[in-house]
Design a protein around this motif. Structure first.
Motif, short mmCIF file in Angstrom:
data_model
loop_
_atom_site.label_atom_id
_atom_site.label_comp_id
_atom_site.label_asym_id
_atom_site.label_seq_id
_atom_site.Cartn_x
_atom_site.Cartn_y
_atom_site.Cartn_z
N ALA A 92 0.85 -1.19 0.00
CA ALA A 92 0.00 0.00 0.00
C ALA A 92 0.88 1.24 0.00
CB ALA A 92 -0.92 0.00 1.21
N SER A 98 -1.93 -1.13 -3.86
CA SER A 98 -2.92 -0.06 -3.75
C SER A 98 -2.19 1.26 -3.70
CB SER A 98 -3.80 -0.24 -2.50
OG SER A 98 -3.02 -0.15 -1.32
N SER A 102 -3.01 5.39 -3.22
CA SER A 102 -4.05 6.35 -2.87
C SER A 102 -3.46 7.73 -2.65
CB SER A 102 -4.79 5.89 -1.60
OG SER A 102 -3.90 5.81 -0.50
#
Length: 311
Positions: A109, A138, A140
């Motif tokens: 992440a 991921s 973000s």
């Protein structure tokens, strides 16, 4: 209750096997039972039996066999697409398990602050996908301060962020690149129409559009020059209000260069500007008590090497 079992290499979900789904998809892709048999190196009778068993177990008719070639029924078309998704998910499941056996992290992440330019990072992120194609990643974009919070709550392994005013003791930070901020406003804004450098007294009269940490809306004072503040969590929304002439702010060069060239934004000249003259450093950061896994370390090395060559 449905069960999951593995027998003689055949993965079974309740009464449904991945092999049956693979046969179904292969028939749909090749156009016939015989072609599917050749593709899977099986007798046509075995293919027919697999589909008959699947139809019997599920209580549906997948193929219309009245013609020369079997034709998918309406429900057959829908279930073929469902079968494709199940097979892809199963492949990912097995890939993550295989990665774990080799010591690779189960997922990576990455959190990025809103002022961090993405263009210099794209090549490294693409290289990461090529190097670890089955690793779930991921990515973000966080509000101001969000990357640091995600590192601390262990929901991100690596943060690409600004760390102001100093690097926290619990964070290891590796400098990657630097960005410079400049004061800007819409051409119609009063500060852009002064015809002279703006003074602190001028700035105080006008709304300053600032990014704020949503968890600490009134936090540290970084470059605030106005008594009237409009606070934003989202960089894009702040940009909309900036272009519309509602206020002024300091923006990274990479976000306003094109707008300035198009005449939609104007650089402001400020007397005795209190904001830092030096460029801000973008860091790749992780928690001091969390060792990056193989993919995280590889990405960090890749970012440092690629951006060092570009500077």
């Amino acid at each position: 209750m449905n069960s999951i079992a593995i027998s003689d290499g055949v993965h079974v979900l309740g009464h449904l096997s991945l092999d049956q789904l693979r046969v179904l998809v292969t028939i749909a892709d090749t156009g016939s039972f015989s072609a599917a048999g050749r593709s899977l190196d099986r007798a046509q009778s075995a293919i027919s039996q697999a589909i008959a068993n699947l139809e019997d177990i599920q209580g549906v008719t997948l193929f219309d066999r009245s013609g020369y070639r079997p034709i998918l029924t309406d429900v057959g078309h829908v279930l073929v697409e469902q079968a494709r998704m199940v097979l892809v998910s199963a492949a990912r499941f097995e890939a993550v398990a295989a990665n774990s056996r080799t010591g690779l992290e189960a997922r990576l992440a990455i959190a990025i602050d809103p002022l961090v330019p993405t263009a210099p990072l794209v090549q490294s992120l693409r290289a990461l996908q090529e190097r670890f194609p089955s690793l779930p990643v991921s990515f973000s974009t966080e509000g101001l301060g969000g990357s640091l919070r995600r590192l601390r709550d262990d929901s991100a392994a690596l943060g690409l962020c600004l760390l102001l005013p100093t690097i926290p003791d619990d964070i290891v930070a590796h400098p990657l690149l630097r960005i410079r901020l400049q004061p800007v406003a819409a051409p119609s804004h009063p500060l852009a129409l002064l015809g002279r450098p703006a003074t602190q007294a001028d700035l105080e009269q006008h709304v300053q559009l600032v990014l704020s940490d949503p968890s600490e809306p009134v936090g540290e004072d970084y470059g605030l020059s106005s008594a009237r503040l409009w606070r934003f969590v989202d960089l894009g929304r702040r940009m909309d209000f900036l272009i519309a002439g509602f206020g002024w702010c300091r923006m990274p060069d990479h976000l306003v260069e094109t707008l300035i060239g198009q005449g939609r934004m104007v650089r402001l000249s400020i007397d005795d500007d209190p904001s830092p003259r030096d460029a801000l450093t973008i860091y790749a950061a992780h928690r001091r008590d969390r060792i990056l896994g193989p993919a995280g370390r590889w990405l960090l090395d890749e970012l440092q090497e690629r951006l060092a060559l570009a500077s």
